[in-house]
Design a protein around this motif. Structure first.
Motif, short mmCIF file in Angstrom:
data_model
loop_
_atom_site.label_atom_id
_atom_site.label_comp_id
_atom_site.label_asym_id
_atom_site.label_seq_id
_atom_site.Cartn_x
_atom_site.Cartn_y
_atom_site.Cartn_z
N LEU A 222 88.30 61.53 -51.09
CA LEU A 222 88.88 62.33 -52.18
C LEU A 222 90.08 63.14 -51.71
O LEU A 222 91.05 63.32 -52.44
N HIS A 223 90.01 63.60 -50.48
CA HIS A 223 91.14 64.38 -49.97
C HIS A 223 92.38 63.51 -49.83
O HIS A 223 93.51 63.96 -50.03
N ARG A 224 92.17 62.25 -49.50
CA ARG A 224 93.27 61.31 -49.30
C ARG A 224 93.81 60.80 -50.65
O ARG A 224 94.97 60.41 -50.76
N MET A 225 92.96 60.76 -51.66
CA MET A 225 93.28 60.10 -52.92
C MET A 225 94.37 60.83 -53.71
O MET A 225 94.40 62.06 -53.74
N ASP A 226 95.24 60.06 -54.35
CA ASP A 226 96.23 60.67 -55.25
C ASP A 226 95.51 61.36 -56.40
O ASP A 226 94.50 60.85 -56.90
N THR A 227 96.08 62.47 -56.81
CA THR A 227 95.45 63.23 -57.90
C THR A 227 95.33 62.39 -59.17
O THR A 227 94.31 62.45 -59.87
N ASP A 228 96.33 61.57 -59.45
CA ASP A 228 96.30 60.73 -60.65
C ASP A 228 95.17 59.70 -60.58
O ASP A 228 94.52 59.40 -61.59
N VAL A 229 94.96 59.17 -59.39
CA VAL A 229 93.89 58.18 -59.23
C VAL A 229 92.53 58.86 -59.37
O VAL A 229 91.64 58.35 -60.05
N LEU A 230 92.41 60.00 -58.74
CA LEU A 230 91.16 60.77 -58.86
C LEU A 230 90.86 61.09 -60.33
O LEU A 230 89.72 60.98 -60.78
N ALA A 231 91.90 61.45 -61.05
CA ALA A 231 91.73 61.79 -62.46
C ALA A 231 91.11 60.62 -63.24
O ALA A 231 90.25 60.82 -64.10
N GLU A 232 91.54 59.41 -62.92
CA GLU A 232 90.99 58.24 -63.62
C GLU A 232 89.51 58.05 -63.30
O GLU A 232 88.71 57.72 -64.18
N TYR A 233 89.15 58.25 -62.06
CA TYR A 233 87.73 58.12 -61.67
C TYR A 233 86.84 59.10 -62.43
O TYR A 233 85.74 58.77 -62.85
N ILE A 234 87.35 60.32 -62.59
CA ILE A 234 86.49 61.37 -63.17
C ILE A 234 86.72 61.55 -64.67
O ILE A 234 86.23 62.50 -65.27
N ARG A 235 87.42 60.61 -65.27
CA ARG A 235 87.77 60.71 -66.68
C ARG A 235 86.59 61.05 -67.60
O ARG A 235 86.73 61.87 -68.51
N PRO A 236 85.42 60.44 -67.41
CA PRO A 236 84.31 60.71 -68.33
C PRO A 236 83.89 62.19 -68.35
O PRO A 236 83.24 62.63 -69.30
N ALA A 237 84.23 62.94 -67.34
CA ALA A 237 83.82 64.34 -67.28
C ALA A 237 84.65 65.22 -68.20
O ALA A 237 84.29 66.38 -68.45
#
Length: 219
Positions: free
Chosen positions: A67-82
């Motif tokens: 998660l620290h390495r991941m782009d914020t935009d990519v992380l956002a897609e993963y956590i979208r359901p929240a």
DNA sequence: TTCCGGACCG
DNA sequence: CGGTCCGGAA
């Protein structure tokens, strides 16, 4: 027979425990997962947080380094359901960066720090407020801090057990002053308050008739 | 269609 | 202070 305030807080707990049984809350597989969940659950039902965490797990991304390495935009897609996924992605990144800056990137160092210092550092993170910080400290770091929230305020003020206009820290302090300092008790109690607030002590149309806490302030 | 909810921002 | 960010339940 009127009880001391001290006993009333425990009386409420006993009532809730008798009605609901142990909640055994926040069964995250790791402390890291619990910490992530604490941010994701801001203004959000837990069911959606589980979906977001499942996304990260399925992608093999539910680790500090990923998660620290991941782009914020990519992380956002993963956590979208929240929900609030853009802002929560930034908040998660801010939190991980603090752990890198202050604790050499070791979550265990954060959790091993004193309650006051770890809490102070958590609150420095943009996007981590009092409730999220305390949830991380209690449920991930297992430190003896009581988590209060909107539900806590509503349930206790409606029963006249706390002032209507009390703030987060005053409300929290009342619990800390009234209860034995036990992590397991703080853990269960908060979970039980959430349960009774969602089922009975609703913001609109509270269902007082069958509430396990009816007239508890008179007991 | 409205309601609900942490934290920050203007 | 009020506005903003979001999705699911009522």
């Amino acid at each position: 027979m009127q009880q001391e305030n001290n006993n009333l807080f425990l009386r409420v707990y006993d009532r809730l425990l008798a009605h609901y049984g142990p909640q055994e809350w926040w069964p995250g597989e790791t402390d890291f997962e619990v910490m992530v969940g604490a941010v994701l659950t801001q203004n959000t039902n837990w069911i959606n947080v589980e979906k977001a965490i499942a996304n990260l797990k399925n992608g093999g991304q539910l680790s500090f380094s990923s998660l620290h390495r991941m782009d914020t935009d990519v992380l956002a897609e993963y956590i979208r359901p929240a929900g609030y996924y853009n802002i929560k992605a930034r908040r998660l990144k801010n939190l991980l960066q603090m752990v890198v800056d202050e604790y050499e990137g070791e979550l265990a160092f954060l959790f091993a720090d004193s309650l006051d210092d770890s809490r102070k550092n958590l609150l420095q993170v943009k996007g981590v407020g009092p409730e999220t910080a305390d949830a991380i400290l209690l449920y991930a770091a297992r430190k003896p801090i009581f988590v209060v929230d909107t539900y806590t305020h509503r349930v206790f003020s409606r029963h006249g057990l706390v002032e209507e206009d009390t703030d987060y820290y005053s409300l929290q302090q009342e619990f800390l002053d009234s209860l034995p300092e036990e992590v397991s008790l703080f853990n269960e109690y908060h979970a039980l308050i959430v349960a009774v607030a969602k089922e009975f002590c609703k913001k609109k149309k509270p269902r007082c008739n069958n509430c396990p806490l009816q007239r508890v302030e008179e007991s």
